[in-house]
Design a protein around this motif. Structure first.
Motif, PDB file in Angstrom:
ATOM      1  N   GLY A  73      55.080  32.776 -42.103  1.00 37.13           N
ATOM      2  CA  GLY A  73      55.336  32.146 -43.403  1.00 37.13           C
ATOM      3  C   GLY A  73      54.735  30.751 -43.483  1.00 37.13           C
ATOM      4  O   GLY A  73      54.648  30.038 -42.486  1.00 37.13           O
ATOM      5  N   ILE A  74      54.325  30.377 -44.691  1.00 35.90           N
ATOM      6  CA  ILE A  74      53.866  29.007 -44.973  1.00 35.90           C
ATOM      7  C   ILE A  74      55.033  28.314 -45.661  1.00 35.90           C
ATOM      8  O   ILE A  74      55.487  28.777 -46.721  1.00 35.90           O
ATOM      9  N   VAL A  75      55.535  27.255 -45.048  1.00 35.37           N
ATOM     10  CA  VAL A  75      56.786  26.658 -45.533  1.00 35.37           C
ATOM     11  C   VAL A  75      56.609  25.157 -45.789  1.00 35.37           C
ATOM     12  O   VAL A  75      55.627  24.565 -45.340  1.00 35.37           O
ATOM     13  N   PRO A  76      57.561  24.538 -46.496  1.00 31.60           N
ATOM     14  CA  PRO A  76      57.432  23.108 -46.789  1.00 31.60           C
ATOM     15  C   PRO A  76      57.753  22.224 -45.585  1.00 31.60           C
ATOM     16  O   PRO A  76      58.436  22.665 -44.653  1.00 31.60           O
ATOM     17  N   GLY A  77      57.276  20.994 -45.631  1.00 32.68           N
ATOM     18  CA  GLY A  77      57.756  19.993 -44.672  1.00 32.68           C
ATOM     19  C   GLY A  77      57.060  19.990 -43.332  1.00 32.68           C
ATOM     20  O   GLY A  77      57.637  19.530 -42.343  1.00 32.68           O
ATOM     21  N   SER A  78      55.839  20.515 -43.290  1.00 34.43           N
ATOM     22  CA  SER A  78      55.044  20.426 -42.054  1.00 34.43           C
ATOM     23  C   SER A  78      55.782  21.089 -40.887  1.00 34.43           C
ATOM     24  O   SER A  78      56.652  21.948 -41.096  1.00 34.43           O
ATOM     25  N   ILE A  88      63.238  29.580 -29.409  1.00 34.19           N
ATOM     26  CA  ILE A  88      62.707  28.868 -30.585  1.00 34.19           C
ATOM     27  C   ILE A  88      61.755  27.783 -30.085  1.00 34.19           C
ATOM     28  O   ILE A  88      62.170  26.868 -29.366  1.00 34.19           O
ATOM     29  N   CYS A  89      60.484  27.920 -30.440  1.00 34.71           N
ATOM     30  CA  CYS A  89      59.451  27.093 -29.819  1.00 34.71           C
ATOM     31  C   CYS A  89      58.682  26.281 -30.855  1.00 34.71           C
ATOM     32  O   CYS A  89      58.009  26.845 -31.723  1.00 34.71           O
ATOM     33  N   ASP A  90      58.778  24.970 -30.735  1.00 34.56           N
ATOM     34  CA  ASP A  90      57.940  24.065 -31.525  1.00 34.56           C
ATOM     35  C   ASP A  90      56.595  23.992 -30.800  1.00 34.56           C
ATOM     36  O   ASP A  90      56.489  23.396 -29.734  1.00 34.56           O
ATOM     37  N   ALA A  91      55.593  24.627 -31.394  1.00 32.68           N
ATOM     38  CA  ALA A  91      54.299  24.749 -30.698  1.00 32.68           C
ATOM     39  C   ALA A  91      53.199  23.984 -31.414  1.00 32.68           C
ATOM     40  O   ALA A  91      52.026  24.328 -31.311  1.00 32.68           O
ATOM     41  N   THR A  92      53.593  22.911 -32.110  1.00 27.50           N
ATOM     42  CA  THR A  92      52.613  22.308 -33.017  1.00 27.50           C
ATOM     43  C   THR A  92      51.396  21.715 -32.322  1.00 27.50           C
ATOM     44  O   THR A  92      50.320  21.709 -32.899  1.00 27.50           O
ATOM     45  N   SER A  93      51.521  21.221 -31.107  1.00 27.29           N
ATOM     46  CA  SER A  93      50.300  20.714 -30.459  1.00 27.29           C
ATOM     47  C   SER A  93      49.820  21.667 -29.364  1.00 27.29           C
ATOM     48  O   SER A  93      49.065  21.272 -28.478  1.00 27.29           O
ATOM     49  N   ALA A  94      50.250  22.920 -29.459  1.00 24.22           N
ATOM     50  CA  ALA A  94      49.849  23.927 -28.465  1.00 24.22           C
ATOM     51  C   ALA A  94      49.058  25.085 -29.083  1.00 24.22           C
ATOM     52  O   ALA A  94      48.105  25.570 -28.470  1.00 24.22           O
ATOM     53  N   VAL A 132      60.691  32.362 -32.392  1.00 24.87           N
ATOM     54  CA  VAL A 132      60.277  31.476 -33.480  1.00 24.87           C
ATOM     55  C   VAL A 132      59.167  30.584 -32.921  1.00 24.87           C
ATOM     56  O   VAL A 132      59.329  29.990 -31.856  1.00 24.87           O
ATOM     57  N   VAL A 133      58.066  30.530 -33.632  1.00 20.77           N
ATOM     58  CA  VAL A 133      56.971  29.616 -33.259  1.00 20.77           C
ATOM     59  C   VAL A 133      56.600  28.836 -34.516  1.00 20.77           C
ATOM     60  O   VAL A 133      56.427  29.423 -35.589  1.00 20.77           O
ATOM     61  N   THR A 134      56.517  27.523 -34.374  1.00 19.40           N
ATOM     62  CA  THR A 134      56.177  26.680 -35.538  1.00 19.40           C
ATOM     63  C   THR A 134      54.985  25.790 -35.206  1.00 19.40           C
ATOM     64  O   THR A 134      54.771  25.439 -34.050  1.00 19.40           O
ATOM     65  N   TYR A 135      54.252  25.442 -36.248  1.00 17.05           N
ATOM     66  CA  TYR A 135      53.209  24.416 -36.088  1.00 17.05           C
ATOM     67  C   TYR A 135      52.783  23.901 -37.453  1.00 17.05           C
ATOM     68  O   TYR A 135      53.218  24.428 -38.485  1.00 17.05           O
ATOM     69  N   SER A 136      51.937  22.870 -37.426  1.00 19.34           N
ATOM     70  CA  SER A 136      51.427  22.333 -38.689  1.00 19.34           C
ATOM     71  C   SER A 136      49.905  22.263 -38.635  1.00 19.34           C
ATOM     72  O   SER A 136      49.309  22.301 -37.569  1.00 19.34           O
ATOM     73  N   TRP A 137      49.294  22.154 -39.803  1.00 16.84           N
ATOM     74  CA  TRP A 137      47.839  22.319 -39.916  1.00 16.84           C
ATOM     75  C   TRP A 137      47.045  21.122 -39.396  1.00 16.84           C
ATOM     76  O   TRP A 137      45.874  21.263 -39.025  1.00 16.84           O
ATOM     77  N   GLN A 138      47.690  19.929 -39.423  1.00 19.33           N
ATOM     78  CA  GLN A 138      46.913  18.741 -39.046  1.00 19.33           C
ATOM     79  C   GLN A 138      46.777  18.571 -37.544  1.00 19.33           C
ATOM     80  O   GLN A 138      46.046  17.716 -37.064  1.00 19.33           O
ATOM     81  N   LYS A 139      47.518  19.375 -36.785  1.00 17.90           N
ATOM     82  CA  LYS A 139      47.426  19.288 -35.332  1.00 17.90           C
ATOM     83  C   LYS A 139      46.447  20.357 -34.837  1.00 17.90           C
ATOM     84  O   LYS A 139      46.375  21.434 -35.409  1.00 17.90           O
ATOM     85  N   GLY A 141      42.945  20.075 -36.945  1.00 13.16           N
ATOM     86  CA  GLY A 141      42.451  18.961 -37.759  1.00 13.16           C
ATOM     87  C   GLY A 141      42.543  19.243 -39.248  1.00 13.16           C
ATOM     88  O   GLY A 141      41.765  18.735 -40.041  1.00 13.16           O
ATOM     89  N   GLY A 142      43.506  20.075 -39.630  1.00 10.62           N
ATOM     90  CA  GLY A 142      43.719  20.354 -41.052  1.00 10.62           C
ATOM     91  C   GLY A 142      44.458  19.207 -41.718  1.00 10.62           C
ATOM     92  O   GLY A 142      44.605  18.123 -41.146  1.00 10.62           O
ATOM     93  N   GLU A 143      44.908  19.442 -42.947  1.00 13.46           N
ATOM     94  CA  GLU A 143      45.637  18.407 -43.681  1.00 13.46           C
ATOM     95  C   GLU A 143      47.137  18.618 -43.529  1.00 13.46           C
ATOM     96  O   GLU A 143      47.634  19.750 -43.548  1.00 13.46           O
ATOM     97  N   ALA A 144      47.861  17.509 -43.421  1.00 19.64           N
ATOM     98  CA  ALA A 144      49.313  17.582 -43.262  1.00 19.64           C
ATOM     99  C   ALA A 144      49.958  17.954 -44.587  1.00 19.64           C
ATOM    100  O   ALA A 144      49.656  17.353 -45.607  1.00 19.64           O
ATOM    101  N   ALA A 145      50.797  18.944 -44.565  1.00 17.52           N
ATOM    102  CA  ALA A 145      51.547  19.318 -45.763  1.00 17.52           C
ATOM    103  C   ALA A 145      52.564  20.380 -45.378  1.00 17.52           C
ATOM    104  O   ALA A 145      53.755  20.164 -45.463  1.00 17.52           O
ATOM    105  N   HIS A 146      52.051  21.470 -44.881  1.00 17.18           N
ATOM    106  CA  HIS A 146      52.919  22.636 -44.708  1.00 17.18           C
ATOM    107  C   HIS A 146      53.153  22.973 -43.252  1.00 17.18           C
ATOM    108  O   HIS A 146      52.365  22.616 -42.377  1.00 17.18           O
ATOM    109  N   GLY A 147      54.245  23.689 -43.040  1.00  9.72           N
ATOM    110  CA  GLY A 147      54.555  24.182 -41.705  1.00  9.72           C
ATOM    111  C   GLY A 147      54.266  25.666 -41.646  1.00  9.72           C
ATOM    112  O   GLY A 147      54.306  26.370 -42.673  1.00  9.72           O
TER     113      GLY A 147
END
Ligand SMILES: Cc1ncc(COP(=O)(O)O)c(C=O)c1O
Length: 382
Positions: free
Chosen positions: A66-71, A164-170, A183-190, A193-199
């Motif tokens: 899913g593409i979700v709010p809040g990075s 539950i794994c925060d994998a944003t810089s992995a 659960v695996v989460t990340y954001s696009w700017q990590k 090199g995308g733009e920060a916006a969504h998680g």
């Protein structure tokens, strides 16, 4: 003497990270702007992002994306607020971001059965203490200490609790054992090199089962709600986002994914990042004044590479003077246009943090390293 050569790109920040080689705003020309994100065209772009994510990362077919709010923070908090409660939970923390999730669980959700396994900057907690029947929350790569879990072997094959794994810089830089992660989460700017916006929120079938069988006793804001009448809202995981996403950021994410595809996919991203770490490792081995903050080489991050200054003169300074010296060093490199944003995280021991993910060229890392020696010598002379 100042080194003769400068990195072609001075972008070594740990987030937002360097954009892909060759990026320009032209990459966004095809963005679905001025249209509803629920239009056929808008939904197709969102669905494409989900499909490409699955293909490139090798996410199993029965996992939801899913593409979700809040990075990344939004994605992690959706998971914590929606899933935790029915089992005891082990919270792992070895740097600032993991500690943040501990605070959420202890002070905001105020769960009763919480074990906190902590380690200092540079170390990992004792992973052998993790129990199969408890939930576990952890970061795959501790961005502010440069310490990562080496693999998922410490997670049992037949776990009852959720992982539950925060994998944003992995993600896009390290192999993730999807079968062990719920659960695996990340954001696009990590990493990308995308733009920060969504998680990005990726859920295993067991996580969905928990969502559908458990209703937390606390209120859930609309932004966090993933079920309706006890059933998963499937639309969230096919591109019908909870609220309005940025179609410009989405286009940039699609561009980053296209570039990853063009260079050979996840394997190529991992290889590029490993080559960057190898260049830094060679330099550290030959350099007396620095060492890795991560004590065990198996836990050294290949994205957020954190270095401590081990020079005797530096060690003899008081804490304020050490921090001031690092600030000067980092400022000098920025003023030279050689490196941006490479100071260690504010809560970490004073030192350097060099982003070494796949959007960074190894030639630029190699060009940067002599400048670090020059800057260290220069600030010690001042
Ligand atoms: C491990 C980790 N978790 C969470 C975050 C927060 O991410 P975001 O700013 O995308 O919410 C970061 C950001 O650097 C991070 O490195």
């Amino acid at each position: 003497m100042k080194p003769a050569q400068r990195p072609a790109s001075p972008f070594f920040s740990s987030g937002p990270c360097a954009k892909r080689p060759g990026w320009s705003p032209q990459a966004l020309a095809d963005a679905c702007l001025g249209r509803s994100h629920r239009s056929k065209a808008g939904k197709a772009k969102l669905a494409l992002a989900i499909d490409k994510t699955r293909a490139l990362l090798g996410v199993p077919a029965d996992y939801r994306i899913g593409i979700v709010p809040g990075s990344d923070t939004g994605a992690v908090e959706m998971a914590l607020w929606s899933l935790l409660g029915p089992r005891g939970v082990d919270m792992l923390a070895w740097e600032s971001f993991g500690s943040g999730w501990v605070t959420d669980v202890l002070k905001q959700l105020r769960l009763d059965d919480v074990r906190t396994l902590k380690a200092d900057y540079g170390e990992l907690p004792d992973l052998s203490r993790i129990e199969d029947d408890r939930d576990v929350v952890f970061t795959w790569n501790g961005t502010t200490s440069g310490v990562r879990v080496p693999n998922g072997d410490w997670l049992g094959d037949n776990r009852l609790g959720l992982a539950i794994c925060d994998a944003t810089s992995a993600v896009f830089a390290m192999e993730l054992p999807w079968d062990k992660l719920d659960v695996v989460t990340y954001s696009w700017q990590k990493v990308l090199g995308g733009e920060a916006a969504h998680g990005m929120l990726i859920l295993s079938p067991r996580a969905v089962e928990r969502l559908e069988s458990y209703a937390p006793p606390w209120p859930l804001p609309k932004l966090f709600r993933m079920t309706k009448n006890g059933k998963l809202i499937e639309g969230i995981f096919t591109g019908a986002t909870i609220n309005t996403p940025s179609m410009l950021c989405l286009e940039d994410y699609l561009d980053a994914l296209g570039w990853v595809e063009s260079i050979g996919g996840l394997a190529a991203m991992i290889t590029r990042s490993q080559a960057n770490l190898a260049a830094i490792t060679d330099w550290v081995a030959a350099t007396a004044w620095v060492d890795f903050l991560a004590t065990d080489p198996a836990t050294r991050s290949n994205t957020s590479v954190c270095l401590k200054i081990v020079d005797a003169g530096f060690a003899a300074l008081d804490a304020d003077a050490r921090a001031a010296l690092v600030k000067k060093l980092v400022g000098l490199l920025e003023a030279e246009g050689v490196a941006y944003d490479i100071g260690g995280y504010r809560d970490a021991p004073p030192g350097l943090r060099i982003w070494a993910g796949g959007t960074v060229e190894t030639a630029d890392i190699q060009a940067l390293l002599p400048w670090l020696d020059w800057a260290f010598a220069t600030v010690n002379e001042i």
